[in-house]
Design a protein around this motif. Structure first.
Motif, PDB file in Angstrom:
ATOM      1  N   ILE A  80     -46.975 -14.294 -10.497  1.00 56.96           N
ATOM      2  CA  ILE A  80     -45.738 -14.960 -10.928  1.00 56.96           C
ATOM      3  C   ILE A  80     -45.386 -16.068  -9.946  1.00 56.96           C
ATOM      4  O   ILE A  80     -45.076 -17.190 -10.337  1.00 56.96           O
ATOM      5  N   ILE A  81     -45.438 -15.764  -8.654  1.00 53.91           N
ATOM      6  CA  ILE A  81     -45.135 -16.765  -7.622  1.00 53.91           C
ATOM      7  C   ILE A  81     -46.105 -17.934  -7.722  1.00 53.91           C
ATOM      8  O   ILE A  81     -45.701 -19.104  -7.699  1.00 53.91           O
ATOM      9  N   SER A 103     -45.356 -20.139 -10.799  1.00 55.65           N
ATOM     10  CA  SER A 103     -43.990 -20.622 -10.969  1.00 55.65           C
ATOM     11  C   SER A 103     -43.934 -22.147 -10.942  1.00 55.65           C
ATOM     12  O   SER A 103     -44.543 -22.781 -10.082  1.00 55.65           O
ATOM     13  N   ASN A 162     -46.361 -21.724  -2.666  1.00 56.87           N
ATOM     14  CA  ASN A 162     -47.093 -21.840  -3.928  1.00 56.87           C
ATOM     15  C   ASN A 162     -47.448 -23.292  -4.251  1.00 56.87           C
ATOM     16  O   ASN A 162     -47.090 -24.227  -3.520  1.00 56.87           O
ATOM     17  N   LEU A 200     -36.231 -20.849  -3.313  1.00 57.63           N
ATOM     18  CA  LEU A 200     -36.688 -21.476  -4.548  1.00 57.63           C
ATOM     19  C   LEU A 200     -36.227 -22.922  -4.458  1.00 57.63           C
ATOM     20  O   LEU A 200     -35.030 -23.183  -4.350  1.00 57.63           O
TER      21      LEU A 200
END
Length: 121
Positions: free
Chosen positions: A10-11, A14, A31, A116
């Motif tokens: 998921i990371i 993203s 990421n 984020l």
């Protein structure tokens, strides 16, 4: 597939930059979206302190807030996006927006900060 593998996928996928720094401010997760936003490949960022992309004149202010958040276990504005200056790998100044949260281990001890990040605007 186990939970940790799913979380890492998921990371990695993203569209938002995901950066995790341990209690000492050393980048442990970076990421592809972080690479696109800030210009550093994961191997250039992981293992370095977050000073990497923080303008030098903000280092002292950053570390005071970072250390306070890790010590008390919460960020100043949980869940709110903050507009912040950053430095791209090219040296260009950019504005980013970040939302930050403390990451805890299974014993409830703060182990670092997750951010984020996106382009401000």
């Amino acid at each position: 597939m186990d939970e940790s593998t799913t979380a890492l996928r998921i990371i990695a996928s993203s569209p938002v930059a995901v950066v995790f720094a341990d209690r000492d401010g050393v980048i442990r997760i970076w990421n592809e979206a972080a690479s696109k936003l800030l210009g550093y490949a994961p191997e250039q960022a992981i293992g370095r302190r977050v000073d990497l992309f923080i303008p030098p004149e903000y280092h002292e202010l950053h570390w005071a807030g970072f250390n306070r958040a890790v010590a008390c276990g919460r960020t100043r504005n949980p869940g709110e996006g903050l507009r912040l200056p950053a430095v791209h790998r090219t040296g260009d100044r950019i504005e980013i927006e970040g939302s930050f949260g403390i990451v805890f281990d299974e014993d409830g001890q703060a182990v670092g900060v997750a951010g984020l990040l996106t382009t401000a605007g």
